[in-house]
Motif scaffolding. Structure first.
Motif, PDB file in Angstrom:
ATOM      1  N   ARG B 110       0.767  -1.247   0.000  1.00  0.00           N
ATOM      2  CA  ARG B 110       0.000   0.000   0.000  1.00  0.00           C
ATOM      3  C   ARG B 110       0.810   1.317   0.000  1.00  0.00           C
ATOM      4  NH1 ARG B 110      -1.109   4.474   0.074  1.00  0.00           N
ATOM      5  NH2 ARG B 110      -3.128   5.384   0.482  1.00  0.00           N
ATOM      6  N   PRO B 111       1.821   1.464   0.883  1.00  0.00           N
ATOM      7  CA  PRO B 111       2.483   2.773   0.908  1.00  0.00           C
ATOM      8  C   PRO B 111       3.254   3.084  -0.375  1.00  0.00           C
ATOM      9  CG  PRO B 111       3.070   1.472   2.838  1.00  0.00           C
ATOM     10  CD  PRO B 111       2.355   0.572   1.908  1.00  0.00           C
ATOM     11  N   ARG B 117      -8.251   1.735  -3.326  1.00  0.00           N
ATOM     12  CA  ARG B 117      -9.068   2.829  -3.867  1.00  0.00           C
ATOM     13  C   ARG B 117      -8.345   3.569  -4.989  1.00  0.00           C
ATOM     14  NH1 ARG B 117      -6.903   8.322  -2.656  1.00  0.00           N
ATOM     15  NH2 ARG B 117      -8.685   9.185  -1.524  1.00  0.00           N
ATOM     16  N   ASP B 118      -7.019   3.581  -4.942  1.00  0.00           N
ATOM     17  CA  ASP B 118      -6.271   4.284  -5.977  1.00  0.00           C
ATOM     18  C   ASP B 118      -6.378   3.590  -7.329  1.00  0.00           C
ATOM     19  OD1 ASP B 118      -5.334   6.299  -4.278  1.00  0.00           O
ATOM     20  OD2 ASP B 118      -3.747   5.009  -3.524  1.00  0.00           O
ATOM     21  N   GLN B 138     -13.390   2.904 -17.772  1.00  0.00           N
ATOM     22  CA  GLN B 138     -12.234   2.021 -17.927  1.00  0.00           C
ATOM     23  C   GLN B 138     -10.989   2.794 -18.324  1.00  0.00           C
ATOM     24  OE1 GLN B 138     -13.788  -0.927 -20.723  1.00  0.00           O
ATOM     25  NE2 GLN B 138     -14.117  -2.252 -18.969  1.00  0.00           N
ATOM     26  N   VAL B 139     -11.063   4.108 -18.258  1.00  0.00           N
ATOM     27  CA  VAL B 139      -9.890   4.897 -18.632  1.00  0.00           C
ATOM     28  C   VAL B 139      -9.191   5.413 -17.366  1.00  0.00           C
ATOM     29  CG1 VAL B 139     -10.632   5.526 -20.949  1.00  0.00           C
ATOM     30  CG2 VAL B 139     -11.371   6.915 -19.009  1.00  0.00           C
ATOM     31  N   MET B 140      -7.890   5.723 -17.526  1.00  0.00           N
ATOM     32  CA  MET B 140      -7.051   6.085 -16.374  1.00  0.00           C
ATOM     33  C   MET B 140      -7.433   7.421 -15.752  1.00  0.00           C
ATOM     34  SD  MET B 140      -4.824   3.720 -16.132  1.00  0.00           S
ATOM     35  CE  MET B 140      -5.307   2.304 -17.090  1.00  0.00           C
ATOM     36  N   LYS B 141      -7.893   8.336 -16.587  1.00  0.00           N
ATOM     37  CA  LYS B 141      -8.166   9.687 -16.092  1.00  0.00           C
ATOM     38  C   LYS B 141      -9.582  10.058 -16.443  1.00  0.00           C
ATOM     39  CE  LYS B 141      -4.708  12.749 -16.735  1.00  0.00           C
ATOM     40  NZ  LYS B 141      -3.683  13.419 -17.576  1.00  0.00           N
ATOM     41  N   ASN B 142     -10.315  10.477 -15.443  1.00  0.00           N
ATOM     42  CA  ASN B 142     -11.725  10.731 -15.673  1.00  0.00           C
ATOM     43  C   ASN B 142     -12.247  11.606 -14.552  1.00  0.00           C
ATOM     44  OD1 ASN B 142     -14.424  10.626 -16.201  1.00  0.00           O
ATOM     45  ND2 ASN B 142     -14.560   8.403 -16.231  1.00  0.00           N
ATOM     46  N   ASP B 147     -16.519  11.634  -7.881  1.00  0.00           N
ATOM     47  CA  ASP B 147     -15.839  10.339  -7.884  1.00  0.00           C
ATOM     48  C   ASP B 147     -16.607   9.339  -7.010  1.00  0.00           C
ATOM     49  OD1 ASP B 147     -14.109   8.249  -8.017  1.00  0.00           O
ATOM     50  OD2 ASP B 147     -12.317   9.430  -7.589  1.00  0.00           O
ATOM     51  N   VAL B 148     -17.749   8.922  -7.517  1.00  0.00           N
ATOM     52  CA  VAL B 148     -18.581   7.987  -6.762  1.00  0.00           C
ATOM     53  C   VAL B 148     -17.890   6.620  -6.661  1.00  0.00           C
ATOM     54  CG1 VAL B 148     -20.775   6.740  -6.765  1.00  0.00           C
ATOM     55  CG2 VAL B 148     -20.727   9.162  -7.344  1.00  0.00           C
ATOM     56  N   ARG B 150     -14.758   5.753  -6.169  1.00  0.00           N
ATOM     57  CA  ARG B 150     -13.871   5.617  -5.009  1.00  0.00           C
ATOM     58  C   ARG B 150     -14.631   5.776  -3.696  1.00  0.00           C
ATOM     59  NH1 ARG B 150     -10.040   8.074  -8.613  1.00  0.00           N
ATOM     60  NH2 ARG B 150      -8.542   6.464  -9.128  1.00  0.00           N
ATOM     61  N   THR B 151     -15.755   6.487  -3.747  1.00  0.00           N
ATOM     62  CA  THR B 151     -16.550   6.644  -2.529  1.00  0.00           C
ATOM     63  C   THR B 151     -17.133   5.296  -2.087  1.00  0.00           C
ATOM     64  OG1 THR B 151     -17.095   8.839  -3.349  1.00  0.00           O
ATOM     65  CG2 THR B 151     -18.341   8.063  -1.468  1.00  0.00           C
ATOM     66  N   GLY B 154     -14.575   0.873   0.691  1.00  0.00           N
ATOM     67  CA  GLY B 154     -14.567   0.946   2.146  1.00  0.00           C
ATOM     68  C   GLY B 154     -15.909   1.333   2.749  1.00  0.00           C
ATOM     69  N   LEU B 170      -1.067  -3.480 -13.075  1.00  0.00           N
ATOM     70  CA  LEU B 170       0.313  -3.115 -13.422  1.00  0.00           C
ATOM     71  C   LEU B 170       1.100  -4.353 -13.840  1.00  0.00           C
ATOM     72  CD1 LEU B 170       1.427  -0.585 -10.626  1.00  0.00           C
ATOM     73  CD2 LEU B 170       0.768  -0.080 -12.991  1.00  0.00           C
TER      74      LEU B 170
END
Ligand SMILES: Cc1cc2nc3c(=O)[nH]c(=O)nc-3n(C[C@H](O)[C@H](O)[C@H](O)COP(=O)(O)OP(=O)(O)OC[C@H]3O[C@@H](n4cnc5c(N)ncnc54)[C@H](O)[C@@H]3O)c2cc1C
Lengths: 494, 354
Positions: B110-111, B117-118, B138-142, B147-148, B150-151, B154, B170
């Protein structure tokens, strides 16, 4: 919810100024026309409004008092960082207070042991890395506007940069924020830890375009400065080959620190401007930066050079020293202003697409450029599929801005059609609000409005931005009928 | 895979029905984290039959799978193409992708690589009204809309039933190794943070009370040269070591005594609380086995700018997560209301209140 962006303030302006002066110095409240004018737009200068009032607080407590006052009189508030945004997110309202965070420019703490920095929202992006350098650390996201844009604005837009393929966007590099919701409540999300209890409101705040809360402090993650960074420049005779090279590098298991593409018009404009030594006859050019330990970079440079040659690069060059590396990047980072020199105006788009669609999308943009009779230069964060077509136009020619906007809208719709999105890093703001109707059905838009209402039930923070009302979509949909099907069919037409 | 199936329509129907009747639902994936969060009752809503990889394109670095897909299946598919999910969410036994995302836990990497979430790029969910909604992609930047996606990470299913998730993946490193060194606690904490601040290919750092372990991943040359700088002894079966830490199979994690998870700034010195400690994430995630009362553990974590949750065992009917200040609690309730107006999705799993 009322349409707050149009409603009339419940208090007259002179009274409001007096109320503000009770806790703000005289110079911190602007209301004369000539003082308001500098705030009429952000980086998207095609849209302008003179704000009702501008306030320039200096303490966190003053921000809270401003929020409470505006909340009481139901006056809309628009936060503004450095005003470099490219989607009109900080466009002021004629009935609203523009809250400038420019005076919050202090780095509060750099903690090298925990590898974090605590900063005020108005601190410039680059200033953080400059301050952390003495500890061998830096802040990774590096938007091209990094000498000017503020960290608060970066969080609000989830800004990216040329190194975000490997190091992520703002959301991956911010650990905490302190912010005021519209009613003046202070909320602390995250902090110096890697996670925090409850919902990930930090993620929700990041990229929320100043719609949920006003950020008054940011804690960012700092990374060790890589031992070495090496950049390769590759020229290609056609765009498809350059696109294939991008896929080949990633398929070979390499995540470059940066992987950028420019097409011929962008190469020429940048070369004319900064003399970076770019290949002006190439159809496309890739910049690939590799960083890490000395040994690792040496290994990967050989590997990438081989791949680029296999993919048919007509030329592959590596920077011989730090000065040449800086020059190669300077051309890319100055691409927008460079294009600004060759055209009276330009309009910067920001769609993201799956990488494999690159050649298709670029050729469609080329065709549309002919249809609309407007030239385009393409700058592209190729590694992560984020495309910046720059449409060249002249606002003084009647009808040209409208044609440009229509063309831009079509590009964004194309991005959505191939499985991408209308904005990768610049945000929706006022600019792409109609295209939100193309990307999202009504139920999703309604869910967004519900999220907004959870933070700001009166809809006072940056109203009219980022998420369109359903009736707006109906109006827009009436003009854009796709394949005989109306989007949002459940809505009444007018 | 022949047991793949799409049951999202049935799931949505169940949620709509529950919404109409006001019936509480208890969302269930592989059941690997039944112990986690607060105890709830409610009719079971089993998502595990909604499984299968929907799309995987190695050169796009994205995999999309249905929520009931076992994490093991996804990792096996990635591994065939030389890729991985770097956040290494704990699997315990039989963890599904949906369960991993809902609990939001990340493994030892993680660190250095980032948290689960990332890596979340997009989700399809069913909200508390039974509407199927798509966020992200499905794209890297949006950055279109809030940002539902990532909400949801958790939220323990309290904001929506996860149906499908797209995650960034990766390439696996070419070379990796782990070194260990016998050190005292303070020295180990100091060393992990000092090394983490240097430009080295460290991808995990932990301390088990006797030994510090550092994992290096990267090119052959990078790993070799870093190994020389770090010193220490080579761990013989490093993959097994980290997998056991990831899935809590080291001896430290067995037994019935309450297991606390403390999230603190990594360089925080030893915290004085009775019990046994295991330090992961270079000191930022600390596991504590202790009978100390909740208030005491949380106060100690709070005093150093951190948080504590009762991860396993202990009283699951009481609050188990770190208490939230009033303005934040209010936002949580509002947000719950925004996604699940009748409060039918896993009510009480995260906090008693909602
Ligand atoms: C030449 C040029 C190059 C650029 N290159 C890039 C690039 O590479 N990558 C990229 O991502 N962007 C880029 N941008 C866009 C822009 O710089 C970013 O969006 C940046 O994050 C905006 O920061 P700002 O401080 O100027 O924000 P502003 O423009 O002042 O505001 C942007 C939005 O953030 C909100 N906001 C600002 N401060 C706060 C706060 N404290 N609390 C809450 N909301 C707030 C505003 O209301 C507004 O909605 C570029 C812009 C230019 C002009």
């Amino acid at each position: 919810m009322r349409a707050q962006e149009n409603s009339r303030p419940m208090i007259d302006r002179a009274k409001m100024v007096r109320a503000l002066h009770e806790f703000l110095p005289v110079t911190a409240v602007l209301f004369e026309a000539e003082d308001l004018r500098p705030y009429e737009c952000d980086g998207l200068s095609a849209y302008r409004h003179i704000p009702w009032l501008v306030v320039l607080p200096e303490t966190v407590q003053q921000i809270q008092q401003i929020m409470r006052l505006c909340h009481r009189y139901e006056i809309p508030v628009v936060a503004r960082g450095a005003g470099t945004g490219l989607s009109g997110g900080a466009l002021p309202l004629e009935n609203g207070v523009l809250l400038s965070l420019a005076k919050f420019n202090q780095i509060l703490d750099i903690d090298p042991r925990n590898r974090i920095a605590r900063v005020q929202p108005g601190v410039r992006n680059l200033a953080i890395s400059e301050a952390a350098a003495e500890h061998g650390l830096y802040y990774a996201p590096d938007p091209s506007s990094q000498i000017a844009c503020s960290i608060g604005g970066n969080v609000a837009e989830n800004a990216g940069g040329v190194h975000c393929l490997k190091y992520g966007l703002t959301v991956h590099n911010v650990l905490g924020v302190k912010a005021f919701t519209m009613n003046g409540d202070l909320i602390e999300l995250g902090g110096a830890t890697f996670d925090s209890p409850g919902y990930d409101l930090l993620a929700l705040m990041t990229g929320s375009e100043g719609m949920l809360a006003v950020i008054v402090e940011v804690t960012v993650k700092l990374l060790p400065i890589p031992e070495r960074a090496q950049i390769l420049l590759a020229a290609f005779d056609n765009v498809e080959r350059a696109g294939a090279a991008v896929a080949a590098i990633i398929a070979d298991g390499i995540i470059p620190a940066g992987l950028e593409m420019m097409d011929n018009p962008a190469i020429r404009a940048a070369e004319d401007f900064v003399h970076a030594g770019y290949p002006v006859d190439a159809a496309a050019m890739l910049l690939c930066e590799l960083d890490g330990t000395n040994e690792e970079v040496s290994e990967q440079v050989m590997q990438v050079r081989r791949l680029l040659q296999q993919c048919g690069a007509s030329e592959v060059r590596t920077a011989q020293d730090e000065a040449e590396r800086a020059r190669m990047w300077a051309g890319r980072k100055a691409a927008f202003p460079a294009v600004g020199r060759i055209s009276p105006d330009y309009y910067c788009m920001d769609g993201t697409i799956p990488r494999k669609q690159l050649a298709h999308v670029l050729s469609r943009i080329g065709e549309m450029s002919k249809e609309y009779d407007l030239p385009v230069a393409n700058v592209f964060h190729a590694g992560d599929g984020n495309l910046h077509p720059l449409i060249l136009y002249d606002a003084n020619r009647p009808g040209e801005l409208e044609r440009t906007e229509e063309f831009g809208g079509k590009i964004l719709e194309l991005c959505v059609a191939v499985g991408g999105t209308i904005t990768g890093e610049h945000g929706v703001g006022v600019e792409k609000i109609n295209q939100m109707c193309v990307q999202f059905p009504s139920a999703e838009l309604q869910q967004f409005h519900a999220v907004k209402a959870a933070f700001d039930p009166l809809g006072l923070l940056n109203p009219g931005k980022a998420v369109p009302t359903l009736s707006r979509c109906a109006e827009f949909g009436a003009m854009h009928v796709h394949g005989g099907k109306l989007p949002h069919p459940e809505l009444d037409r007018f | 895979m022949n047991n793949n199936s799409d049951i999202s329509a049935q799931l949505a129907e169940r949620v709509r029905e529950a919404h109409t009747k006001g019936t509480a639902l208890n969302i269930h994936g592989g059941g690997s984290k039944d112990f986690y969060g607060r105890q709830t009752d409610g009719e079971p809503l089993d998502v595990s039959a909604h499984r299968g990889i929907v799309s995987y394109e190695p050169t796009e670095l994205v995999v999309t799978a249905r929520a009931g897909t076992p994490l093991n299946d996804i990792e096996a598919a990635l591994s065939e193409r030389g890729q991985m999910i770097p956040f290494g969410a704990p699997r315990f036994v039989n963890c599904t992708l949906g369960g991993a995302v809902a609990s939001g836990l990340s493994g030892p990497g993680r660190p250095y690589y980032g948290a689960l979430r990332d890596f979340v790029l997009g989700v399809k969910i069913i909200n508390g009204k039974g509407e199927i909604l798509n966020f992200g992609g499905q794209v890297m930047k949006n950055v279109a809309g809030y940002d539902v996606s990532r909400t949801m990470v958790g939220a323990l299913g309290t904001l929506g039933v996860l149906v499908e998730i797209s995650i960034k993946v990766l390439p696996q490193p070419v070379s990796k190794l782990t070194v260990q060194k016998s050190l005292a606690t303070d020295v180990a904490l100091d060393a992990m943070n000092r090394w983490s601040g240097r430009p080295l290919p460290i991808t995990a750092a932990c301390y088990d009370g006797n030994n510090m372990y550092l994992r290096l991943c990267g090119s052959n040359a990078a790993v070799d040269s870093a190994r020389k700088k770090l010193g220490g002894e080579l761990v013989e079966t490093p993959d097994e070591f980290w997998q056991k830490l990831r899935d809590h199979r080291h001896g430290f994690f067995s037994g019935e005594r309450p297991l606390w998870r403390l999230s603190v700034p990594p360089a925080t010195p030893q915290i004085s609380l009775p019990g046994k400690w295991y330090y992961d994430w270079g000191g930022a995630q600390r596991w504590l086995r202790s009978d100390a009362p909740t208030e005491k553990v949380q106060a100690a974590a709070g005093a150093v700018g951190g948080y504590a949750e009762c991860f396993r065992h202990g009283d699951r009917a009481a609050e188990v997560f770190h208490p939230l200040p009033a303005p934040l609690m209010k936002l949580h309730r509002n947000l719950k209301q925004a996604f699940d107006p009748r409060g039918i999705l896993n009510p009480g799993r995260l906090y008693k209140d909602f």
